[in-house]
Design an enzyme around this catalytic site. Sequence first.
Site: not given
Ligand code: ATR
Length: 271
Positions: A61, A65, A129, A149-150, A154, A216, A218, A239
Site C-alpha cells: 500500500t 505501490k 490508487v 489534484n492539489r 502529478k 475511496v 471507507y 470505498g
Molecule cells: P501519494 O500522493 O503518496 O501517492 P496518496 O495517499 O495515495 O499518497 O495520495 C494522497 C492524495 O491526496 C494526493 O492526491 C494529495 O494531493 P497532492 O498530490 O497535492 O499531495 C491529496 N491530498 C492530500 N491532502 C490534501 C489536501 N489537504 N487538499 C487536497 N488534496 C490533498
Amino acid sequence: MKKYLVIGNPISHSMSPELHNYWLKENKILGVYERQKLKINELEKLVLKIKNKKVIGANVTVPFKKKIIPYLDKLTPEAQNTQSVNTIFLDNDRLIGHNTDISGFEKAIKDTKYNLAKKKILILGAGGVVSSIIFALHKMKVFSVTLSNRTKTKAENLKSFFNNTIVNRNKITVIDWGEIPNFDMVINATSVGLKNNDKLNLDFSKIEKENFFYDVIYNPEETNFLKSGKKFGCKIENGKKMFIYQAAEAFKIWHGIYPKINHKVIGLLNK
Ligand code: ATR
C-alpha cells in the site's frame, strides 16, 4: 505457519489483516497475515523474504505501490498498465507483481448498479490508487475522465502516462484544483476525509441532482465529501466494497479459494 504481509508506511490503519485472518480461519488454512511498516530502503530485504519463502505473499500500500516495481521479476498486465502493484506472489521462483485494485473498483461499482458507460467522471487526487481507477473506468467505457489534484503536475504526469497506453488520451483532461466541471460521477481519491473533521475545500453547489459521489475512503464510513453529496440529493458510496474485493482477489491468488463476502465480512471493517 505460512506468513503473509501488508507493507506500507504508515500501516497501522490498514484493515487488511482483519479480512485475511478471518478468511484464513474460515477456510481452515494455517497461516497468519500481519502489518509491516517499512522504510523505502527495506523493500529489497522484504522481496528476498518472499523469494526465500519466509513470507508467502504480500499486499503493498501507500507509498510503495510503484516503488516496489524495480524489485520484482515480472508484472501482470494489470500491474504493467497502471504501474501499480498491490499484490505480490511467487510463481516458479519468480516474483510477480499484480494489481487487484482495478477489479476491486470494478466489482464495487457493479454492486452499486450504476452504469458507468458514457459517463463523465471527475477524479479528485492523483495518488497511488488513481491509475487503477482510471484503468477500471476505461474498461467500463466511460465517456471522459477529468483529473483535479492539489499538485497539478502529478495529475499531468498521470495523463501523460496514459497517453502511451491503451487509454485514449483525448479522454483525460487535467483541470485546476478548485474548478468543478460538469460531471456524472465524482470520485474522492485524496486522503482528505480520513480524519473526521477533514474537509475538501470545493464548492459542489452548482451540480445536478442525479450525480454519484464515490469516496475511496471507507473509514469513516461517511466523509464530509459524501455528506455533501447526500445534501445535494446525490447517490453516495464509500470505498468499503472496493477494499474487500481487492483483498478477496489477493486471497484467491495466494490460496486458490475465492473467499466469502457477506455481512459478517463487511462488519469486520466497522471500527
Ligand atoms: P501519494 O500522493 O503518496 O501517492 P496518496 O495517499 O495515495 O499518497 O495520495 C494522497 C492524495 O491526496 C494526493 O492526491 C494529495 O494531493 P497532492 O498530490 O497535492 O499531495 C491529496 N491530498 C492530500 N491532502 C490534501 C489536501 N489537504 N487538499 C487536497 N488534496 C490533498
